[in-house]
Structure formats: C-alpha cells, structure tokens
Write an enzyme that holds these catalytic residues in place. Structure first.
Site, PDB file in Angstrom:
ATOM      1  N   THR A   1      -1.661   5.652  -4.940  1.00 41.40           N
ATOM      2  CA  THR A   1      -2.355   6.538  -4.881  1.00 41.40           C
ATOM      3  C   THR A   1      -2.738   7.937  -4.386  1.00 41.40           C
ATOM      4  O   THR A   1      -2.651   7.936  -3.156  1.00 41.40           O
ATOM      5  CB  THR A   1      -4.094   5.696  -5.019  1.00 41.40           C
ATOM      6  OG1 THR A   1      -4.371   4.560  -5.400  1.00 41.40           O
ATOM      7  CG2 THR A   1      -5.007   6.583  -5.592  1.00 41.40           C
TER       8      THR A   1
ATOM      9  N   LYS B   1      -7.706   7.088 -11.883  1.00 37.91           N
ATOM     10  CA  LYS B   1      -7.769   6.617 -10.291  1.00 37.91           C
ATOM     11  C   LYS B   1      -8.956   7.119  -9.904  1.00 37.91           C
ATOM     12  O   LYS B   1      -9.587   6.546  -9.401  1.00 37.91           O
ATOM     13  CB  LYS B   1      -6.398   6.597  -9.340  1.00 37.91           C
ATOM     14  CG  LYS B   1      -6.774   5.994  -8.169  1.00 37.91           C
ATOM     15  CD  LYS B   1      -6.723   4.219  -8.363  1.00 37.91           C
ATOM     16  CE  LYS B   1      -7.584   3.842  -6.757  1.00 37.91           C
ATOM     17  NZ  LYS B   1      -7.574   2.559  -6.693  1.00 37.91           N
TER      18      LYS B   1
ATOM     19  N   LYS C   1      -8.741   9.293   2.007  1.00 45.74           N
ATOM     20  CA  LYS C   1      -7.642   9.156   1.098  1.00 45.74           C
ATOM     21  C   LYS C   1      -7.741   9.169   0.049  1.00 45.74           C
ATOM     22  O   LYS C   1      -8.071  10.736  -0.573  1.00 45.74           O
ATOM     23  CB  LYS C   1      -6.623   8.968   1.245  1.00 45.74           C
ATOM     24  CG  LYS C   1      -5.174   8.692   0.576  1.00 45.74           C
ATOM     25  CD  LYS C   1      -4.799   8.486  -0.099  1.00 45.74           C
ATOM     26  CE  LYS C   1      -4.635   7.397  -0.502  1.00 45.74           C
ATOM     27  NZ  LYS C   1      -4.171   6.570  -0.881  1.00 45.74           N
TER      28      LYS C   1
HETATM   29  P1  NAP Z   1      -0.125  -0.779   3.267  1.00 47.04           P
HETATM   30  O1  NAP Z   1       0.016  -1.763   3.085  1.00 47.04           O
HETATM   31  O2  NAP Z   1      -0.053   0.293   4.499  1.00 47.04           O
HETATM   32  O3  NAP Z   1       1.045  -0.364   3.101  1.00 47.04           O
HETATM   33  C1  NAP Z   1       2.178   1.008   2.741  1.00 47.04           C
HETATM   34  C2  NAP Z   1       3.535   1.100   2.187  1.00 47.04           C
HETATM   35  O4  NAP Z   1       3.862   2.280   1.964  1.00 47.04           O
HETATM   36  C3  NAP Z   1       4.019   0.219   3.600  1.00 47.04           C
HETATM   37  O5  NAP Z   1       5.511  -0.758   2.644  1.00 47.04           O
HETATM   38  C4  NAP Z   1       4.209   1.084   4.559  1.00 47.04           C
HETATM   39  O6  NAP Z   1       6.017   0.738   4.795  1.00 47.04           O
HETATM   40  C5  NAP Z   1       4.945   2.450   3.338  1.00 47.04           C
HETATM   41  N1  NAP Z   1       5.040   3.206   3.768  1.00 47.04           N
HETATM   42  C6  NAP Z   1       4.079   4.233   3.884  1.00 47.04           C
HETATM   43  N2  NAP Z   1       3.645   5.486   4.753  1.00 47.04           N
HETATM   44  C7  NAP Z   1       5.450   5.688   4.573  1.00 47.04           C
HETATM   45  C8  NAP Z   1       6.536   6.380   4.568  1.00 47.04           C
HETATM   46  N3  NAP Z   1       6.563   7.846   4.976  1.00 47.04           N
HETATM   47  N4  NAP Z   1       8.258   6.622   4.886  1.00 47.04           N
HETATM   48  C9  NAP Z   1       7.984   5.274   3.994  1.00 47.04           C
HETATM   49  N5  NAP Z   1       7.583   3.910   3.950  1.00 47.04           N
HETATM   50  C10 NAP Z   1       6.211   4.567   3.478  1.00 47.04           C
HETATM   51  O7  NAP Z   1      -0.921  -0.091   2.008  1.00 47.04           O
HETATM   52  P2  NAP Z   1      -1.342  -0.604   0.524  1.00 47.04           P
HETATM   53  O8  NAP Z   1      -3.075  -1.632   0.863  1.00 47.04           O
HETATM   54  O9  NAP Z   1      -0.116  -0.801  -0.377  1.00 47.04           O
HETATM   55  O10 NAP Z   1      -1.783   0.477  -0.521  1.00 47.04           O
HETATM   56  C11 NAP Z   1      -0.211   1.965  -0.894  1.00 47.04           C
HETATM   57  C12 NAP Z   1      -1.296   1.930  -2.208  1.00 47.04           C
HETATM   58  O11 NAP Z   1      -2.466   1.628  -2.955  1.00 47.04           O
HETATM   59  C13 NAP Z   1      -1.658   3.449  -0.900  1.00 47.04           C
HETATM   60  O12 NAP Z   1      -1.730   4.793  -1.282  1.00 47.04           O
HETATM   61  C14 NAP Z   1      -3.290   3.072  -1.428  1.00 47.04           C
HETATM   62  O13 NAP Z   1      -4.212   3.709  -1.702  1.00 47.04           O
HETATM   63  C15 NAP Z   1      -3.696   1.823  -3.059  1.00 47.04           C
HETATM   64  N6  NAP Z   1      -4.241   1.335  -3.171  1.00 47.04           N
HETATM   65  C16 NAP Z   1      -4.083  -0.055  -2.242  1.00 47.04           C
HETATM   66  C17 NAP Z   1      -5.390  -1.406  -3.033  1.00 47.04           C
HETATM   67  C18 NAP Z   1      -5.629  -2.365  -1.946  1.00 47.04           C
HETATM   68  O14 NAP Z   1      -6.321  -3.024  -2.394  1.00 47.04           O
HETATM   69  N7  NAP Z   1      -5.366  -2.405  -0.425  1.00 47.04           N
HETATM   70  C19 NAP Z   1      -5.852  -1.098  -3.913  1.00 47.04           C
HETATM   71  C20 NAP Z   1      -5.580  -0.110  -4.808  1.00 47.04           C
HETATM   72  C21 NAP Z   1      -4.720   0.769  -4.934  1.00 47.04           C
HETATM   73  P3  NAP Z   1       6.013   0.734   6.706  1.00 47.04           P
HETATM   74  O15 NAP Z   1       5.404  -1.143   5.734  1.00 47.04           O
HETATM   75  O16 NAP Z   1       6.938   0.804   7.834  1.00 47.04           O
HETATM   76  O17 NAP Z   1       4.940   1.167   7.145  1.00 47.04           O
END
Ligand code: NAP
Length: 289
Positions: free
Chosen positions: A97, A172, A240
């Site tokens: 997102t 979104k 965010k």
């Molecule tokens: P998360 O668990 O915090 O995972 C983030 C991932 O991105 C991890 O693999 C992290 O690597 C990687 N990452 C972040 N910054 C990075 C960087 N600068 N360089 C390289 N890798 C990086 O987040 P999530 O919940 O999966 O969410 C991911 C996205 O989906 C976000 O944009 C969120 O808004 C969206 N989203 C989430 C949900 C939900 O329910 N969780 C639902 C819809 C949309 P590391 O493992 O090294 O930290």
C-alpha cells in the site's frame, strides 16, 4: 505455470508467496531479514535469492510486498534492485500500500526499459492472505494485467483492473477511508453497549443481522470486547495509509474530516505503545477514559 519472484516476506508476503508455490508456480524469494526467507524456503521449497536483483532475474512476474514508498524504492532501484534484474517484457506487481504518485513513477520507469508495472494493493488482512482470498485493486495496462491476473488468483478472490497506473492505490485509499470512520463508530458502539450493561454477545448476534452489519463487526467485535489486539493490521500501517489518503485529498479537494479525526485517535493508540496493535484497538482510547 509462471516463473515468479517475491520480495518482502512479512505478515502478508509470506503466506502470499506460499500460495504461489502451492499452486505450482516457480518462486524465488528475497527478504531483507534473511531468516524469514530461509524459513520460507524450508517450508515451501522455492529458491533463496540474496538480493532483489537476483530474485527478479529470469522471473516473468516479480511481486513486491514491503511497507511504505521509501521501502518500495529501496527494493526496486539501485544496483541490487528489482529493476536491475528484471528482463524486458517482465512484469513488476507491487502489492504494497503506497502512494499513487509512486505507482505512476514506477510505471514510467518500467516502461522506459520495456518492462511492465501494475500497482496492486490488497485488502482482506492477514487472514485473507493466509486463506488466499484477498481483494486486489489494480492499476496499469490491460495486457500486463491479463498476464498477471491468473497468477494472482493463487491468493486473490476478487481481482480487478480499476484503471491506469495509480488507480489501484487510489482505490485502496477509498477502502481505508471507509474503514477508518467505521472502526471508530464500532469502538464507540461497543463501549456504549458495555457501559449500558448489555450482553454484548446477544447485541452482536442481533445487530449483525441488520443494517449495521460490517466485516469489522463480524471479525473484530468479540476481540474488541476482550481487549485483544495482538494480531492483524498494524496501527502504524494504518496511519501510513491515512497519511497517503489525506495527501491525495489535499490535491483533489475531497474533504476528509472524519478520516483526519480518526487518524488522531490512532496517534493516541501509538502513544500508548500500540503501534503494532490491530486497528480495532481504537476502543482502548475509550476504555481508558
Ligand atoms: P510487515 O509484516 O511489517 O512486513 C513488511 C515486509 O517488508 C518485511 O518482509 C520487511 O522485511 C520488508 N521491508 C520493509 N521495509 C523494507 C526495506 N526498506 N527494504 C527491504 N525490505 C523491507 O508488513 P505487512 O503487514 O506484511 O504489510 C506489508 C504491506 O501490506 C504494507 O504496505 C501494509 O500497509 C499492506 N497491508 C497489510 C495488511 C495487513 O493486514 N497486515 C493488509 C493489507 C495491506 P524485514 O523482514 O527485513 O523487516
């Protein structure tokens, strides 16, 4: 079956990439913290890459699921980035997102190199990713979408090309604007029911069959009553998302008074240490008085 790469194995990316492997697609994975990628390969048997570039090499479709605009830039650009590895004709699908501006920028950067880009944020939360039933909102060109859509079916139930580059991210934003006000209303309603001394199970069983029904009510009512928030979609991510939506609204002139207010309520949750709590934790502000 497609040759794919998946960059970003967090709460969402890990199970999404798993569905690709389960459906028989070739998957090469990269994660900044290597332990997650190693665990993923041990579980699903794909290939481990040591950089986004290495993951993207030879892939027909590269999927990306990181955090915010700067994180997407960090994995896409540069000598070790996805773009440097992608072959001409390949498609980059960004599930993060992020802003619509970034989507348009990446679309142009890919096009300049004979590559394709689709912005494809998702809705449905962690459970939607684990169960492979995400809603996917896409922006881009029809030809690339037609190639990527059957592959995204591995984890998507509703997959729609809304319009040109950035249209997925804008959709979104619409989604998150809907959710913000709704969750605060739900928090106020549950707190009211508790203060009124009602049997909350009976209240939910009744009003969830009427006009007040919602996904948030069905899936979060019980845990909100119990004060459980250690799962799901993090408040930090929601803020965010709301920041991105409010920046866009400043440009297109759409008033977002309730969204702006709820954003401040989420700020209070962060100040209580709840940045990684689920977004339903808004009720905690009311219960704390
Ligand atoms: P998360 O668990 O915090 O995972 C983030 C991932 O991105 C991890 O693999 C992290 O690597 C990687 N990452 C972040 N910054 C990075 C960087 N600068 N360089 C390289 N890798 C990086 O987040 P999530 O919940 O999966 O969410 C991911 C996205 O989906 C976000 O944009 C969120 O808004 C969206 N989203 C989430 C949900 C939900 O329910 N969780 C639902 C819809 C949309 P590391 O493992 O090294 O930290």
């Amino acid at each position: 079956m497609a040759r794919t790469a998946f960059v970003g194995l967090g709460v969402m990316g890990y199970p999404m990439a798993g569905h690709l492997a389960r459906h028989g697609h070739e998957v090469k994975v990269f994660n900044r913290t290597p332990a997650k990628a190693e665990a993923w390969v041990a579980q699903y048997g794909g290939t481990l890459a040591h950089s986004p570039r290495e993951a993207a090499r030879e892939a027909e479709i590269v999927f990306c699921m990181v955090g915010d605009d700067p994180d997407v830039r960090a994995v896409v650009y540069g000598a070790d980035g996805i773009l440097a590895g992608m072959a001409p004709g390949a498609i980059l699908v960004d599930h993060t997102t992020a802003s619509a501006d970034l989507a348009r920028e990446l679309f142009a950067a890919c096009k300049a190199q004979g590559k394709h880009f689709i912005d494809a944020p998702v809705s449905g939360g962690q459970s939607g990713a684990v169960n492979g039933i995400l809603t996917i909102m896409c922006g881009g060109e029809e030809e690339a979408f037609a190639r990527a859509e059957p592959v995204m079916r591995a984890y998507g139930r509703q997959i729609t090309l809304i319009g040109g580059p950035g249209a997925g991210q804008l959709t979104k934003m619409v989604n998150q604007i809907c959710i913000a006000g709704l969750v605060q209303a739900l928090a106020e309603a549950i707190n009211f029911a508790i203060k009124a001394g009602l049997d909350t199970d009976k209240v939910l069983a009744t009003i969830s069959k009427g006009a007040a029904q919602s996904w948030q009510m069905e899936n979060r009512w019980k845990t909100m009553v119990e004060g459980k928030f250690d799962f799901g979609f993090a408040v930090d991510w929601m803020r965010k998302d709301l920041r991105i939506a409010m920046e866009e609204a400043r440009r297109n002139g759409a008033p977002l008074p309730v969204t702006a207010l709820v954003d401040q309520f989420y700020r209070l949750v962060q100040m209580k240490g709840g940045g990684r709590w689920d977004t339903s934790s808004l009720i905690q502000n009311l219960r704390d008085g």
